[in-house]
Write an enzyme that holds these catalytic residues in place. Structure first.
Site, PDB file in Angstrom:
ATOM      1  N   PHE A  42      44.053  43.632  30.469  1.00  7.80           N
ATOM      2  CA  PHE A  42      45.426  43.258  30.145  1.00  7.80           C
ATOM      3  C   PHE A  42      45.504  42.068  29.199  1.00  7.80           C
ATOM      4  O   PHE A  42      46.516  41.847  28.525  1.00  7.80           O
ATOM      5  CB  PHE A  42      46.222  42.971  31.432  1.00  7.80           C
ATOM      6  CG  PHE A  42      46.004  41.599  32.011  1.00  7.80           C
ATOM      7  CD1 PHE A  42      46.860  40.550  31.718  1.00  7.80           C
ATOM      8  CD2 PHE A  42      44.947  41.350  32.877  1.00  7.80           C
ATOM      9  CE1 PHE A  42      46.676  39.287  32.249  1.00  7.80           C
ATOM     10  CE2 PHE A  42      44.751  40.095  33.426  1.00  7.80           C
ATOM     11  CZ  PHE A  42      45.608  39.054  33.108  1.00  7.80           C
ATOM     12  N   LYS A  43      44.435  41.288  29.113  1.00  9.43           N
ATOM     13  CA  LYS A  43      44.450  40.119  28.232  1.00  9.43           C
ATOM     14  C   LYS A  43      44.674  40.508  26.765  1.00  9.43           C
ATOM     15  O   LYS A  43      45.158  39.702  25.969  1.00  9.43           O
ATOM     16  CB  LYS A  43      43.131  39.352  28.361  1.00  9.43           C
ATOM     17  CG  LYS A  43      42.768  38.917  29.793  1.00  9.43           C
ATOM     18  CD  LYS A  43      43.695  37.869  30.312  1.00  9.43           C
ATOM     19  CE  LYS A  43      43.368  37.475  31.754  1.00  9.43           C
ATOM     20  NZ  LYS A  43      42.170  36.684  31.902  1.00  9.43           N
TER      21      LYS A  43
END
Length: 405
Positions: A42-43
């Site tokens: 998700f980063k």
């Protein structure tokens, strides 16, 4: 800004037109896919944007930037993939030596770009984070060597993450009269802090549920009001390693809001009491008593056994494979879900990043994207250093000054 966003969020980079689609898991519970980017975590959602913003702004100013970061697993690769080859940017990424999954480590250490420098710190993630904060407190060094940050303490990253809370909300509701719950696997309080910001902006979020692993400093705080950081010996090495964190940097931002934006008191808690005692207790404070009703926060924790059971269950019942961190989220979401309110679990990473745990749960490894086949066998480039801020500063200075010699 619009042009940079359009260049960042494309199907070519995120694998789908929807970028962050929501899929149903079971009655009332959804999973928002945030791991379709280049590093499968998700980063990427914020880091890809930040990389393009930095390159644009540095070119406009005719300046350079040396990014110093700390990672427990996913921030590092997301930052490096976002910044690799970018003009005017170097990345120095610290990670805890030997405490990431083999896949996570290979993603970072196999990069051979001249502007990427990996530093394996002999310690835990919190040692890396402490070094980062020590450098941040040295304005002369920062100014001389043009030091910047991309960790979740970087406000630009957090702002970009706010967007997918709105997007997730719109996908599971028909009108703005509906409230939605979000469950977020969280170690450093960055991802869920973006949810807090979204809620403060007016997004109809009923509850923000924090899911932790055995390193439950955040769960303890939201249950009791006691914020107690752990030392290296008390930081557990778990099968959801990106949350093996016992000092939640972004919590200070929430406590500041909780205390009516009282900067003096917030500083006293985090700068004085925490440094002197290693903890503070807000359990009896009227502001903490209202945390659940005023800010919507709930929490829960998960164990290795819980993760394995949740991975097995979601695979067998729903034909859906999730990674260990998302499994922590699903487990805790089920504890708090209520029939009348949609519950969205934020996906953390794709299962291939934690193949060992998936194999333990299901007896087989997850499917691997073609571009990552054999990544663990690639040559690795990294520097092992002790958990000492001055040693890290010396290494950064040496690299930065080499071209000038």
């Amino acid at each position: 800004m619009k042009a940079i966003c359009e260049r960042t969020y494309t199907p070519a980079i995120f694998g789908t037109d929807e970028i962050a689609p929501v899929r149903p898991l079971e009655a009332g519970v959804y999973v928002q896919e945030l791991s379709n980017g280049p590093t499968l975590a998700f980063k990427d959602m914020a880091m890809q944007l930040l990389g393009n913003l930095l390159e644009y702004e540095l070119a406009r100013r005719h300046e350079e930037l040396n990014i110093l970061g700390a990672t427990s697993g996913d921030t590092g690769s997301a930052a490096e993939y976002a910044m690799r080859g970018k003009k005017g940017v170097r990345v120095f990424m610290m990670s805890p030596h030997g405490r990431m999954s083999a896949f996570q480590q290979a993603q970072m250490f196999s990069l051979q770009d001249d502007n990427i420098h990996n530093i394996a710190i002999e310690g835990v993630f919190d040692d890396c984070q402490d070094i980062l904060k020590a450098v941040s407190r040295d304005p002369e060094f920062k100014r001389r060597f043009k030091i910047g940050a991309v960790n979740s303490i970087n406000w630009g990253r957090l702002v970009a993450q706010v967007v997918y809370y709105f997007y997730g909300y719109f996908q599971v509701t028909e009108d703005s009269s509906t409230h939605v719950d979000f469950t977020v696997p969280s170690g450093n309080f960055g991802n869920i802090c973006a949810g807090h910001v979204a809620r403060m902006m007016g997004l109809p979020i009923a509850r923000l549920v924090i899911a932790t692993n055995e390193n439950d400093v955040l769960d303890e705080f939201f249950r009791t009001g006691v914020y107690r950081v752990r030392g290296r010996a008390d930081t557990h090495e778990t099968s959801s390693p990106s949350m093996d964190i016992s000092k939640a940097s972004n919590l200070e931002r929430f406590v500041f809001d909780m205390l009516g934006r009282d900067a003096v008191r917030t500083r006293s808690l985090f700068d004085d009491q925490l440094r002197e005692r290693g903890s503070f207790d807000l359990g009896g404070d009227p502001a903490f008593v209202e945390v659940a009703t005023r800010f919507g926060f709930r929490s829960g924790s998960s164990t290795h056994a819980d993760r394995l059971a949740t991975i097995r269950d979601t695979w067998r019942r729903h034909d859906t494979l999730i990674d260990p961190h998302t499994a922590d989220g699903v487990k805790v979401a089920r504890m708090h879900a209520v029939p009348e309110t949609p519950m969205v679990v934020l996906e953390t990473a794709l299962p291939i990043k934690f193949a060992g745990t998936i194999k333990e749960a299901l007896g087989r490894e997850p499917d691997r994207p073609q571009r990552f086949i054999g990544i663990e066998d690639l040559p690795k480039r990294f520097k092992v250093l002790p958990a000492d801020a001055q040693t890290v500063k010396n290494y950064v200075a040496e690299i930065v000054l080499v071209p000038a010699e």
